[in-house]
Design a protein around this motif. Structure first.
Motif, PDB file in Angstrom:
ATOM      1  N   GLU A 189      -4.055 -12.867  24.493  1.00  0.00           N
ATOM      2  CA  GLU A 189      -4.394 -11.528  24.970  1.00  0.00           C
ATOM      3  C   GLU A 189      -3.704 -11.219  26.298  1.00  0.00           C
ATOM      4  O   GLU A 189      -3.528 -10.059  26.668  1.00  0.00           O
ATOM      5  N   PHE A 190      -3.270 -12.258  26.996  1.00  0.00           N
ATOM      6  CA  PHE A 190      -2.774 -12.060  28.365  1.00  0.00           C
ATOM      7  C   PHE A 190      -1.253 -12.029  28.493  1.00  0.00           C
ATOM      8  O   PHE A 190      -0.719 -11.723  29.555  1.00  0.00           O
TER       9      PHE A 190
ATOM     10  N   SER B 159       0.825  -1.212   0.000  1.00  0.00           N
ATOM     11  CA  SER B 159       0.000   0.000   0.000  1.00  0.00           C
ATOM     12  C   SER B 159       0.859   1.263   0.000  1.00  0.00           C
ATOM     13  O   SER B 159       0.396   2.323  -0.378  1.00  0.00           O
TER      14      SER B 159
ATOM     15  N   ARG C 105       5.497 -14.931  12.368  1.00  0.00           N
ATOM     16  CA  ARG C 105       4.198 -15.497  12.702  1.00  0.00           C
ATOM     17  C   ARG C 105       4.345 -16.931  13.253  1.00  0.00           C
ATOM     18  O   ARG C 105       3.664 -17.312  14.209  1.00  0.00           O
TER      19      ARG C 105
ATOM     20  N   VAL D 186     -11.207  -0.389  17.772  1.00  0.00           N
ATOM     21  CA  VAL D 186     -10.417  -1.519  18.295  1.00  0.00           C
ATOM     22  C   VAL D 186      -9.291  -1.029  19.194  1.00  0.00           C
ATOM     23  O   VAL D 186      -8.976  -1.672  20.200  1.00  0.00           O
ATOM     24  N   ASP D 187      -8.701   0.142  18.864  1.00  0.00           N
ATOM     25  CA  ASP D 187      -7.568   0.617  19.650  1.00  0.00           C
ATOM     26  C   ASP D 187      -7.959   1.064  21.058  1.00  0.00           C
ATOM     27  O   ASP D 187      -7.082   1.280  21.898  1.00  0.00           O
TER      28      ASP D 187
ATOM     29  N   GLN E 119      -7.247 -20.401   7.945  1.00  0.00           N
ATOM     30  CA  GLN E 119      -6.680 -21.195   9.055  1.00  0.00           C
ATOM     31  C   GLN E 119      -7.312 -20.779  10.382  1.00  0.00           C
ATOM     32  O   GLN E 119      -7.664 -21.627  11.204  1.00  0.00           O
ATOM     33  N   ASN E 120      -7.432 -19.483  10.588  1.00  0.00           N
ATOM     34  CA  ASN E 120      -8.015 -18.992  11.839  1.00  0.00           C
ATOM     35  C   ASN E 120      -9.465 -19.442  11.991  1.00  0.00           C
ATOM     36  O   ASN E 120      -9.909 -19.767  13.083  1.00  0.00           O
TER      37      ASN E 120
ATOM     38  N   VAL F 258      -8.822  -8.708  15.016  1.00  0.00           N
ATOM     39  CA  VAL F 258      -8.105  -8.365  16.259  1.00  0.00           C
ATOM     40  C   VAL F 258      -9.115  -8.154  17.394  1.00  0.00           C
ATOM     41  O   VAL F 258      -8.957  -8.698  18.496  1.00  0.00           O
TER      42      VAL F 258
ATOM     43  N   SER G  18      -1.529   0.650  21.252  1.00  0.00           N
ATOM     44  CA  SER G  18      -2.993   0.752  21.305  1.00  0.00           C
ATOM     45  C   SER G  18      -3.663  -0.422  20.603  1.00  0.00           C
ATOM     46  O   SER G  18      -4.652  -0.944  21.072  1.00  0.00           O
ATOM     47  N   ARG G  19      -3.105  -0.849  19.488  1.00  0.00           N
ATOM     48  CA  ARG G  19      -3.746  -1.942  18.756  1.00  0.00           C
ATOM     49  C   ARG G  19      -3.465  -3.292  19.400  1.00  0.00           C
ATOM     50  O   ARG G  19      -4.342  -4.131  19.508  1.00  0.00           O
ATOM     51  N   PHE G  20      -2.184  -3.496  19.790  1.00  0.00           N
ATOM     52  CA  PHE G  20      -1.786  -4.843  20.215  1.00  0.00           C
ATOM     53  C   PHE G  20      -1.299  -4.928  21.661  1.00  0.00           C
ATOM     54  O   PHE G  20      -0.856  -5.972  22.101  1.00  0.00           O
TER      55      PHE G  20
ATOM     56  N   ARG H  38      -9.125  -5.531  11.368  1.00  0.00           N
ATOM     57  CA  ARG H  38      -9.254  -5.013  12.733  1.00  0.00           C
ATOM     58  C   ARG H  38     -10.358  -5.772  13.472  1.00  0.00           C
ATOM     59  O   ARG H  38     -10.280  -6.007  14.676  1.00  0.00           O
TER      60      ARG H  38
ATOM     61  N   ARG I 201     -10.504 -11.389  18.586  1.00  0.00           N
ATOM     62  CA  ARG I 201      -9.568 -12.147  19.423  1.00  0.00           C
ATOM     63  C   ARG I 201      -9.539 -11.587  20.849  1.00  0.00           C
ATOM     64  O   ARG I 201      -9.487 -12.338  21.831  1.00  0.00           O
ATOM     65  N   ILE I 202      -9.566 -10.272  20.986  1.00  0.00           N
ATOM     66  CA  ILE I 202      -9.576  -9.661  22.327  1.00  0.00           C
ATOM     67  C   ILE I 202     -10.839 -10.100  23.065  1.00  0.00           C
ATOM     68  O   ILE I 202     -10.785 -10.598  24.195  1.00  0.00           O
TER      69      ILE I 202
ATOM     70  N   LYS J 117       3.335 -10.353   2.795  1.00  0.00           N
ATOM     71  CA  LYS J 117       2.346 -11.438   2.836  1.00  0.00           C
ATOM     72  C   LYS J 117       1.360 -11.152   1.725  1.00  0.00           C
ATOM     73  O   LYS J 117       0.545 -10.237   1.816  1.00  0.00           O
TER      74      LYS J 117
ATOM     75  N   ASN K  81       8.601 -12.236   7.492  1.00  0.00           N
ATOM     76  CA  ASN K  81       7.249 -12.023   8.007  1.00  0.00           C
ATOM     77  C   ASN K  81       6.574 -13.335   8.381  1.00  0.00           C
ATOM     78  O   ASN K  81       5.945 -13.448   9.424  1.00  0.00           O
ATOM     79  N   LYS K  82       6.722 -14.316   7.507  1.00  0.00           N
ATOM     80  CA  LYS K  82       6.087 -15.610   7.784  1.00  0.00           C
ATOM     81  C   LYS K  82       6.718 -16.267   8.999  1.00  0.00           C
ATOM     82  O   LYS K  82       6.040 -16.863   9.832  1.00  0.00           O
TER      83      LYS K  82
ATOM     84  N   ARG L 241      -9.851  -2.416  24.639  1.00  0.00           N
ATOM     85  CA  ARG L 241      -9.448  -2.998  25.919  1.00  0.00           C
ATOM     86  C   ARG L 241      -9.921  -2.155  27.102  1.00  0.00           C
ATOM     87  O   ARG L 241     -10.311  -2.687  28.132  1.00  0.00           O
TER      88      ARG L 241
ATOM     89  N   TYR M 276      -4.202 -17.466   5.831  1.00  0.00           N
ATOM     90  CA  TYR M 276      -4.161 -17.204   7.277  1.00  0.00           C
ATOM     91  C   TYR M 276      -5.574 -17.076   7.846  1.00  0.00           C
ATOM     92  O   TYR M 276      -5.895 -17.645   8.892  1.00  0.00           O
TER      93      TYR M 276
ATOM     94  N   GLN N  37     -11.088 -13.892  24.013  1.00  0.00           N
ATOM     95  CA  GLN N  37     -10.216 -14.275  25.129  1.00  0.00           C
ATOM     96  C   GLN N  37     -10.649 -13.642  26.444  1.00  0.00           C
ATOM     97  O   GLN N  37     -10.289 -14.119  27.517  1.00  0.00           O
ATOM     98  N   LYS N  38     -11.439 -12.572  26.351  1.00  0.00           N
ATOM     99  CA  LYS N  38     -11.979 -11.958  27.563  1.00  0.00           C
ATOM    100  C   LYS N  38     -13.322 -12.578  27.936  1.00  0.00           C
ATOM    101  O   LYS N  38     -14.032 -12.073  28.810  1.00  0.00           O
TER     102      LYS N  38
ATOM    103  N   ARG O 219      -2.538 -11.561  19.143  1.00  0.00           N
ATOM    104  CA  ARG O 219      -3.840 -12.065  18.693  1.00  0.00           C
ATOM    105  C   ARG O 219      -4.111 -13.454  19.248  1.00  0.00           C
ATOM    106  O   ARG O 219      -5.245 -13.813  19.537  1.00  0.00           O
TER     107      ARG O 219
ATOM    108  N   ARG P  13       1.072 -11.238  15.964  1.00  0.00           N
ATOM    109  CA  ARG P  13       0.448 -12.559  15.974  1.00  0.00           C
ATOM    110  C   ARG P  13       0.338 -13.089  17.404  1.00  0.00           C
ATOM    111  O   ARG P  13      -0.680 -13.666  17.790  1.00  0.00           O
TER     112      ARG P  13
ATOM    113  N   ARG Q 216     -10.405 -19.813  15.790  1.00  0.00           N
ATOM    114  CA  ARG Q 216      -9.881 -18.597  16.416  1.00  0.00           C
ATOM    115  C   ARG Q 216     -10.759 -17.385  16.109  1.00  0.00           C
ATOM    116  O   ARG Q 216     -10.646 -16.354  16.750  1.00  0.00           O
TER     117      ARG Q 216
END
Lengths: 559, 559
Positions: free
Chosen positions: B26-27, A368, B310, A492-493, A445-446, A520, B70-72, A517, A523-524, A434, B306-307, A496, A442, A527-528, B23, B20, A451
């Motif tokens: 989370e903990f 991008s 992950r 998303v940011d 797979q998730n 993501v 913030s994101r992760f 996003r 996933r948060i 990627k 990158n792969k 939490r 990916y 898991q919560k 995601r 990754r 997931r």
């Protein structure tokens, strides 16, 4: 002793068989019969010659009878129709424009008669301004008529590949063009969610699109055609292109004992042999095995026809090559867009009651940060075991490459895991570190690993939202620009910190712009301890839907 | 109990691992250390920002410490160098610009330290106008200097990917550019026959190319750099880019007990674990397994890094994902050309004494009857069993697609037979009914089956032509326009009638323009009892050879 081989039909499959056979066997006697005047022409180029993208007519003619003689020592007989075969005596009966009827003995035969355009029994269908497009004379006729001044508008009946290509090319010639399609959408190989992107492009370029409607009758109107649709709508056109499909041109086989399928396709085995000894068949006229489902079907595509012609020749010379089925890989340019697919689509799998899963990614055609990239939508269809059943893609650049790669993975029996491991070309002008194909792997797979629990836009719209909370995890600005009605905006940011705003007893449906996003966020939340579904492909997946969720429109952030 | 994970290095591999991991877990407590100021930047875009194809500097920054927080929820610490690891105590020692030295305990660690540009011990190498390019500060420095008026010329030392991309981008900035390469050719992943096409493009665009020559010394010359080459040539440059390769940045591991390879790469297993418990390593700094040869090696590429990031994250969370090796798929834009490759090249296979065969096809990027196509050269390398070992391609369009498809076949263990069966996207704007990949498969099949005996241009030039006849099977016009010295012209289309002109006791070496007619001629002659070799890729394969057969030049048919 040299073999005598008769080849019926001189276009893709027949011409390929003849040339390969000669290269394998310098001593065979090879006679190729072609009903029409031209052999080995570029079928797929015909619309583009009418549209004047291809400017020279001679470019459409790949081989002539003379060149096939001098290069390959093939005895090519045009205007010569094979009208019957006696498989016991190994004799074909030929009707020649010049020489009348006669017989030829064969040791081997390759049938490549092709298909002809379907002309249903509709009132007025034989009007002289209703054309089908299969060969050079058809092309010459249409082009000569379009080249005349005074032709203003055209109606294309049928929104398949030929119909859409003709619509684009006639539009490029300055005509006002309407496509009429009896199904809910054009281009059956694409599922609804992807084909709507193509339909938007067609509409944006000024072509009229009438879906869910068929032709009831044609009538003459001062030399033009009046078209009455089933809905009662009347259209008027100087030119009508009838492109509703093809049927195998196998009438001449009806008394031959050569086995045909329910719709008239020649039945062959893996070696492309018919049930008659030493008779092979290839191309649009044969029944093929779907490479993915292993079910019988028929596909009219140039790639398979050419490959089959070669395989028939191999087997006549004893090489024992097999044809392992057709996966229906196809592609079309639609103005600035490209749409392509391979394998089965959802529509087919639903019909066959084959279980599947699907994911959609919206990514850039290349990195991008490097200029010149375009959005690319890639949909992957796979089963519980991760086996890839199909894929479709629409975009302005790099669509062919992604579908080619996935077509290759399907052909080699690969899985979504394989997609993640592919090491594809990456430099900023070409892709991302990627690749979208890796990314689709990916995401799949998730999904398979549980997931993320995706819900497609269609499923979402049918979903009982009684006890759910809809969450938009995009930025405030994106949200203000437009969102699904009833959505709560928690970017998303800041998710939490703002978990307290969400009720753990309710299921959460959440979405972002393209699904990343959202993943993501999903996933948060999971898991919560929340129960959460991610709307696959995000807000973007809704934009081109024919029936879309109610959207609250907001400010235009482009201003 | 939540895991504490330290990640060393915040670019491709490290940033991927961190995202990754979050995601998946989370903990976990995740701390990412980056020696420099920037994390997760677009390495591969740096030359294009200097060249101003990428106009906005912020586009190079994919993630910031703030956005990763913030994101992760990642604790990103920049300007923080990990200077030592105690794998017994599971403690890393960090030197921070702000906070001095301190220690952090870890449960798991991911090492992604990357590589640094090699700066050999050459006189004058520390001149301030000699730059290497690895990160954002390097980029800023080079760009600021180029942006100043008065910079006229640049010398790029090293013709690898970075060197060639920098040369193009500096040329685009209006500089006079020279590439100096110590090897006989630039771009080591490409074999001589293909790289010469790229070298021609570089020369055509006005870049000077000095091959087979290295730097002896640098000297200051009024603020510019005087470069003395081993040959004695002296160059003068306002700007020197040193791009002769990278070495793993693993000095900080020397007392850690973590096993390193001979050249300093971190040794890992299939799960990317080092020999130290719970310590993983990814990216340019690790030793990988070559996917094709299964031999150890090292490859600095963004895709694998990158792969791998992950995969390391997957394994920390117990998913058991494996990395199956790197095949070195790579691509470069060189002005209007694209060059790409995957798997092993001839040079490598010769060095490793692995037997191989090779064929080259010169085809059109899409159907020749549809406008806008370009010539595409595709070279396939395979073994006796048909297994594909590598491929390379050069052209103006569609190169990425063909190499991606072959890279996929290699990854899935496919053969040349598989290439022939691939069903790829075909419509005239995109490909041909038999894609160049299918064609390469067909040619390779013919070679393996002994249907043609190919001789490469290089082999031909070294061939004892004592008892041979050289035949040019192209048309008279093509022959008159230029042919190999000593060739007899018998066009393939009249070969059957003119066989009498050929002596059956002599071996025939024949060629056409690109190899296809040559194959037909070869089949005719072989079956008629001649001993014949077809010059692979035809006359066209000679055009870019550094050392080419003696050519008799003739009329220019373009006039």
């Amino acid at each position: 002793m040299s073999k005598k081989v008769l080849i019926v039909g001189g276009v893709a499959g027949g011409a390929s068989a003849a040339a390969r056979l000669r290269r394998l066997d310098e001593f065979a006697e090879i006679i190729l019969f072609e009903r029409d005047e031209y052999i080995s022409f570029a079928n797929c180029g015909l619309p583009y010659y009418i549209g004047e993208t291809i400017k020279e007519r001679e470019k459409l003619i790949v081989q002539t009878p003379e060149s096939m003689k001098s290069r390959f020592n093939i005895d090519v007989r045009v205007n010569s129709e094979v009208i019957g075969i006696d498989t016991a005596k190994k004799v074909a009966r030929i009707r020649s424009k010049e020489n009348g009827e006669y017989e030829e003995h064969y040791d081997y035969m390759v049938l490549s008669p092709g298909a002809r355009a379907i002309k249903p029994n509709i009132e007025g269908i034989n009007h002289q301004r209703i054309y089908t497009l299969r060969n050079i004379p058809d092309t010459d006729n249409i082009k000569a008529y379009v080249d005349k001044r005074g032709i203003k508008n055209a109606v294309v009946i049928g929104g398949g590949y030929v119909g859409v290509e003709m619509a684009e090319n006639l539009k490029n010639r300055g005509l006002d063009v309407t496509i009429v399609e009896a199904a809910p959408h054009i281009m059956a190989p694409l599922d609804t969610d992807l084909v709507t992107i193509v339909e938007k492009e067609i509409l944006d370029k000024g072509i009229h699109l009438i879906l869910n409607d068929g032709v009831k009758a044609f009538k003459d109107l001062d030399g033009s055609v009046e078209i009455t649709l089933n809905s009662g709508v009347n259209l008027c056109a100087d030119l009508v292109i009838l492109a509703i499909g093809v049927s195998p041109d196998t009438g001449f086989l009806k008394d031959s004992g050569i086995a045909l399928g329910a719709r008239g396709h020649i039945i062959v085995n893996e070696k492309l042999e018919t049930n008659a000894p030493n008779v092979y068949a290839v191309g649009d006229a044969i029944e093929i095995v779907d490479f993915v489902t292993k079910l019988n079907g028929a596909v009219a595509l140039a790639g398979p026809a050419n490959k089959q012609g070669r395989i028939a020749a191999d087997n006549i010379t004893g090489l024992g090559t097999t044809y392992k089925g057709t996966q229906g890989t196809s592609i079309i340019k639609v103005f600035d867009l490209t749409a392509a697919g391979t394998g089965n689509n959802e529509r087919t799998l639903r019909r066959l009651k084959i279980p599947y899963k699907t994911i959609t990614v919206h990514l850039e055609s290349h990195a991008s940060y490097y200029p010149g990239g375009f959005p690319l939508t890639l949909k992957l269809i796979f089963n519980e075991d991760g086996k890839i059943l199909g894929a479709q893609s629409v975009g302005r650049d790099g669509v062919d490459k992604r579908i080619d790669v996935i077509a290759t993975v399907i052909r080699l029996g690969g899985t979504v895991d394989d997609l993640t491991e592919l090491e594809l070309c990456y430099a900023p002008p070409f892709s991302s570190a990627k690749d979208p194909v890796n990314m689709a792997g990916y995401v799949a797979q998730n999904v398979l690993a549980g997931r993320v629990d995706p819900i497609s836009m269609e499923q979402y719209m049918a979903y009982d939202q009684e006890n759910t909370v809809l969450v938009d995890v995009r930025t405030e600005l994106e949200f203000k620009n437009g969102h699904f009605e009833g959505a709560l905006n928690i970017p998303v940011d800041s998710l939490r910190e703002r978990l307290g705003e969400l009720d753990k007893d309710k299921e959460i449906l959440e979405y972002c712009q393209i699904g990343l996003r959202g993943y993501v966020a999903s996933r948060i939340l999971t898991q919560k301890g929340y129960k959460v579904k991610n709307i696959d492909g995000g807000y973007k997946s809704s934009l081109t839907m024919a029936v879309k969720p109610r959207i609250v429109e907001g400010l235009d952030i482009s201003k």
